[in-house]
Each structure stands twice: as C-alpha cells, then as structure tokens.
Design an enzyme around this catalytic site. Structure first.
Site, PDB file in Angstrom:
ATOM      1  N   ARG A  46      90.076  62.548  70.384  1.00 48.19           N
ATOM      2  CA  ARG A  46      89.251  63.227  69.363  1.00 48.19           C
ATOM      3  C   ARG A  46      90.124  63.538  68.152  1.00 48.19           C
ATOM      4  O   ARG A  46      89.716  63.386  67.011  1.00 48.19           O
ATOM      5  CB  ARG A  46      88.624  64.509  69.935  1.00 48.19           C
ATOM      6  CG  ARG A  46      87.959  65.354  68.852  1.00 48.19           C
ATOM      7  CD  ARG A  46      86.931  66.377  69.329  1.00 48.19           C
ATOM      8  NE  ARG A  46      87.226  66.986  70.592  1.00 48.19           N
ATOM      9  CZ  ARG A  46      88.173  67.931  70.812  1.00 48.19           C
ATOM     10  NH1 ARG A  46      88.915  68.365  69.807  1.00 48.19           N
ATOM     11  NH2 ARG A  46      88.361  68.418  72.021  1.00 48.19           N
ATOM     12  N   TYR A  98      69.560  60.276  49.641  1.00 46.24           N
ATOM     13  CA  TYR A  98      69.143  59.751  50.942  1.00 46.24           C
ATOM     14  C   TYR A  98      68.396  60.844  51.723  1.00 46.24           C
ATOM     15  O   TYR A  98      68.820  62.000  51.759  1.00 46.24           O
ATOM     16  CB  TYR A  98      70.402  59.299  51.698  1.00 46.24           C
ATOM     17  CG  TYR A  98      70.140  58.847  53.103  1.00 46.24           C
ATOM     18  CD1 TYR A  98      69.487  57.647  53.353  1.00 46.24           C
ATOM     19  CD2 TYR A  98      70.539  59.612  54.191  1.00 46.24           C
ATOM     20  CE1 TYR A  98      69.240  57.235  54.648  1.00 46.24           C
ATOM     21  CE2 TYR A  98      70.292  59.207  55.489  1.00 46.24           C
ATOM     22  CZ  TYR A  98      69.638  58.016  55.710  1.00 46.24           C
ATOM     23  OH  TYR A  98      69.387  57.610  56.991  1.00 46.24           O
ATOM     24  N   ASP A 170      78.411  59.890  47.482  1.00 42.36           N
ATOM     25  CA  ASP A 170      77.965  58.958  48.523  1.00 42.36           C
ATOM     26  C   ASP A 170      77.999  57.557  47.913  1.00 42.36           C
ATOM     27  O   ASP A 170      77.196  57.219  47.043  1.00 42.36           O
ATOM     28  CB  ASP A 170      76.547  59.335  48.980  1.00 42.36           C
ATOM     29  CG  ASP A 170      76.062  58.466  50.143  1.00 42.36           C
ATOM     30  OD1 ASP A 170      76.521  57.316  50.255  1.00 42.36           O
ATOM     31  OD2 ASP A 170      75.206  58.944  50.915  1.00 42.36           O
ATOM     32  N   LYS A 195      75.903  50.480  56.892  1.00 42.87           N
ATOM     33  CA  LYS A 195      75.257  49.601  55.921  1.00 42.87           C
ATOM     34  C   LYS A 195      76.220  48.472  55.521  1.00 42.87           C
ATOM     35  O   LYS A 195      76.622  47.703  56.361  1.00 42.87           O
ATOM     36  CB  LYS A 195      74.772  50.436  54.730  1.00 42.87           C
ATOM     37  CG  LYS A 195      74.087  51.765  55.138  1.00 42.87           C
ATOM     38  CD  LYS A 195      72.777  51.577  55.862  1.00 42.87           C
ATOM     39  CE  LYS A 195      72.234  52.846  56.510  1.00 42.87           C
ATOM     40  NZ  LYS A 195      72.070  53.994  55.636  1.00 42.87           N
TER      41      LYS A 195
HETATM   42  C1  LIG Z   1      72.005  55.389  55.837  1.00 39.32           C
HETATM   43  C2  LIG Z   1      72.545  56.295  54.786  1.00 39.32           C
HETATM   44  C3  LIG Z   1      73.161  57.501  55.132  1.00 39.32           C
HETATM   45  C4  LIG Z   1      73.249  57.996  56.561  1.00 39.32           C
HETATM   46  O1  LIG Z   1      74.067  57.192  57.337  1.00 39.32           O
HETATM   47  P1  LIG Z   1      73.871  56.952  58.923  1.00 39.32           P
HETATM   48  O2  LIG Z   1      74.965  56.026  59.250  1.00 39.32           O
HETATM   49  O3  LIG Z   1      72.499  56.393  59.108  1.00 39.32           O
HETATM   50  O4  LIG Z   1      74.005  58.295  59.568  1.00 39.32           O
HETATM   51  C5  LIG Z   1      73.688  58.274  54.109  1.00 39.32           C
HETATM   52  N1  LIG Z   1      73.602  57.890  52.814  1.00 39.32           N
HETATM   53  C6  LIG Z   1      73.001  56.746  52.455  1.00 39.32           C
HETATM   54  C7  LIG Z   1      72.941  56.364  51.019  1.00 39.32           C
HETATM   55  C8  LIG Z   1      72.449  55.909  53.417  1.00 39.32           C
HETATM   56  O5  LIG Z   1      71.836  54.767  53.045  1.00 39.32           O
END
Ligand SMILES: *Cc1c(COP(=O)(O)O)cnc(C)c1O
Length: 377
Positions: A46, A98, A170, A195
């Site tokens: 961890r 998001y 982000d 993604k």
């Molecule tokens: C999918 C997404 C998230 C969240 O990520 P997860 O891996 O699904 O927890 C956060 N920000 C954006 C822009 C996203 O497309």
C-alpha cells in the site's frame, strides 16, 4: 527529449533490479526486512510497490512534474487530491466538470464540510467573482465533457498564484501528449487513466502528478493513509498502454478531423463541438495551450428520437460510457453520463437531448466517416 521518445524512454524504462525492459508485475504485498527497519525501500505494497513506483515515475516525467501517484480509479485520485483540503475550505470547480467529480464534491465531500461553487472557468472573471476568504483551490477540467469548453490555464494559474490557491487540473481529455498543465502553472494534474492513458478499455485507474515536493509528501501521506492504490497488474497495463499514447493520440486526432469535416457539411447535423473548429469559442486558446485538439467530438442532431435512430444504424461506433480507447464509442450525454443533471440545467449548458458525443477510435477514417454518413442519412 521529444514527446514520442519520452513515452518510450521516460520514467524508469526498465526494471532497476533485473534490467527487464518491461517492468515486471511485482505481485507482492510485503517485503523481507534484513533487520528491524532495515529494508530495500519497500515495506508494504500500500505504501510502495516497484511496479506502481515505475508507473508513478513514468507519469511524473510525462507531465513534467515532481512526483506521480497511481490510484485504483480516476475518482480515487480525485478523492485523494481533494483530501488535501480541510473542512470549511472552499473550492471553485468548472461547471461542465465530469459527472463523478460533481457527485463526489456535492454528495460526499460536502458532508465533510468542503464548500464548492461551480462556475464557467472559461471566463476568468467568473472565477474571480466566486472567490471567498476561505477559497483554497480551483479545480479545472479542460477540455470539458461533453461540450469541449477550454479554460485558459496560464490565466487561471496567475490568479491562483496571486491568491495563494492550489490549481488542480483534470487532464483526462488532453493527455500529456497534447497538453502539460504543470508547465502552464498548475499545481496538480489528475487523470482517469481508464481513458486515453490506458487506451484499450481494459483497466480502471487514476493518476495524479504534483509540481512541488512538499505537496507530494502530503499526497503520499493521503495515498498511504486512505489506501486506494493501483495494483501491480493494473499499473503494468497502464504502462503498456502509455507506450503507444503518441501513436494513438495522433491517430485519434487525424480521424477526428476527417469526421468533423464530414459533419460540418451534413444537413442533418446542427451544432458541432470540437476545439479544432475555427468557430469554437476558444479555438485560438486551444491552439495556443495544447499541441492537439483531441479525439472527442459532440454534435447535435435535433432530438432524442433522432439521436437514438442514428445510434441504432451505426456499425463501428459502440454505444457505451467511457472514452479514449482504440475503438470508437458513442453516447447520449443527456441520457447517460449527464442524466443526473436536471433537464433545465442541461439545456442551459447546451447538453440537449439530441446531443451525441463520440470518442473517435483508431479505425480507418474512411470507414468511420462513411458509417456516420449512412446513419445520419
Ligand atoms: C472518467 C473520468 C473521470 C473518472 O475516472 P474513473 O477512472 O472512471 O474513476 C474523471 N474525469 C474525467 C474527465 C473522466 O472522463
């Protein structure tokens, strides 16, 4: 080092213990100590694991930051970063953020005393107007989902620095291949590595990179204390995905350009949202701030019925949530990712019932264009 070279040689491109050029999956939870407190840098997975460490060093290098962190999902990464704030602190967030970020801020962190306002961060004045004495951070997503709005990171960073606020970005849609927010003055970059970074629809993961070592110490404390770490197998998958990020992002972008060109002259299509279009409200900024416009496109076909009909007729665009993988995906934000937002508010933002969002894959552009054309016909 140029970007495609860094994707191959950045971070720790081989295992320091064995020389293996694909960092091994250290599927291990604990490590032998030679004497009490005497160890080789690892005590418990961890706190630290060599495979996760390799990914963390890799993403820190790609984002030009000081230190990287890998989490079990993008939301876990967001949660850890927002856990740097305290009860009573105020946060300013992009309004078109998001849905999961909106949810964790308004439904989870709000219960723990974090205050937040959602504003149009493409307008720096709106951020300034939302400032309160207890504002501690600005959370920006750019480009946004699904409207591809672009925030001026250098301008917001100037404001954040003047007011002593943390700027969190982000960077899921941009990826470090197209934009590096830390070089524009951001303090922390976040990713849903699920993604584009993973890129193959086979792993859920989150990453964070900090520009400053002290912030890094605090974030490592939270990562270890809360424990939503990424496992070694998934860390390896993200690294494997990252190696081809440059090739994939170029391919996504090239296909996106071909699709946008075809949609632009299609009478069945209303408004198109893509930062690469000259009539996009922040087109000049997008050109200045990023090295590419990305592979996400949204467009309006007029009604929920037409949107559903188009989706039924498509062959190469899979109806699914998520984005950024090799296969093309399509979604109806109003009924899927943004269904939790009240209709009135959705319409205000431009997320109409006839809005379709596509994540352009790396198939042959001609096939994708022809498929969309026949479905729209
Ligand atoms: C999918 C997404 C998230 C969240 O990520 P997860 O891996 O699904 O927890 C956060 N920000 C954006 C822009 C996203 O497309």
């Amino acid at each position: 080092m140029k970007r495609k070279t860094k994707l191959i040689h950045g971070g720790r491109p081989f295992d320091p213990h064995t020389g293996a050029v694909s960092v091994p999956i250290y599927q291990v939870s604990t490590y032998k100590q030679d004497d009490v407190g005497v160890h080789k840098g690892y005590e418990y997975s961890r706190t630290g694991n060599p495979t996760r460490d390799a990914l963390e060093a890799y993403i820190a290098d790609l984002e030009e930051g000081e230190r990287g962190f890998a989490f079990s999902s993008g939301m876990a990464a967001t949660h850890a970063v927002l856990s740097l704030l305290n009860a009573g602190d105020h946060l300013i967030v992009t309004d078109d953020v998001y849905g999961g970020t909106y949810r964790i801020v308004t439904k989870v962190l709000s219960r723990l005393g974090l205050e937040a306002d959602f504003v149009d961060t493409t307008d720096t004045d709106e951020i300034e107007n939302a400032l309160r004495p207890n504002t501690k951070a600005i959370f920006v997503e750019t480009p946004t989902n699904p409207l591809l709005k672009v925030t001026d990171l250098a301008a917001v960073s100037q404001l954040a620095k003047a007011k002593g606020l943390l700027l969190i970005v982000d960077n899921t849609f941009g990826t470090p291949y197209w934009q590096t927010p830390l070089t524009l003055g951001a303090d922390i970059v976040l990713h849903s590595a699920t993604k584009y970074l993973g890129g193959h629809s086979d792993v859920v993961a989150g990453l964070a990179v900090v520009a400053d070592g002290q912030v890094g110490e605090k974030l490592h404390f939270v990562q270890n204390a809360v424990g939503a770490v990424l496992g070694p197998q998934d860390s390896w998958l993200v690294m494997r995905g990252l190696k081809t990020l440059g090739l994939r992002m170029e391919a996504h972008e090239e296909n996106a350009r071909a699709i946008v060109a075809s949609l632009a002259v299609n009478p069945a299509v209303g408004r198109i949202y893509y930062p690469g279009l000259a009539d996009h409200p922040q087109h000049e900024l997008a050109k200045r701030q990023a090295r590419g416009f990305g592979g996400m496109i949204s467009f309006d076909v007029g009604s929920a019925e037409k949107a559903a009909e188009v989706i039924r007729r498509l062959n190469y665009f899979t109806l699914a949530e998520s984005l950024g993988a090799v296969e093309s995906l399509i979604s109806v934000p109003a009924r899927m990712t943004h269904a939790s937002i009240p209709k009135e508010r959705r319409e205000q933002l431009g997320i109409t019932d006839g809005l379709l969002r596509i994540s352009v894959g790396i198939e042959d552009a001609e096939d994708l264009v022809a498929d969309l054309e026949q479905a729209l016909r």
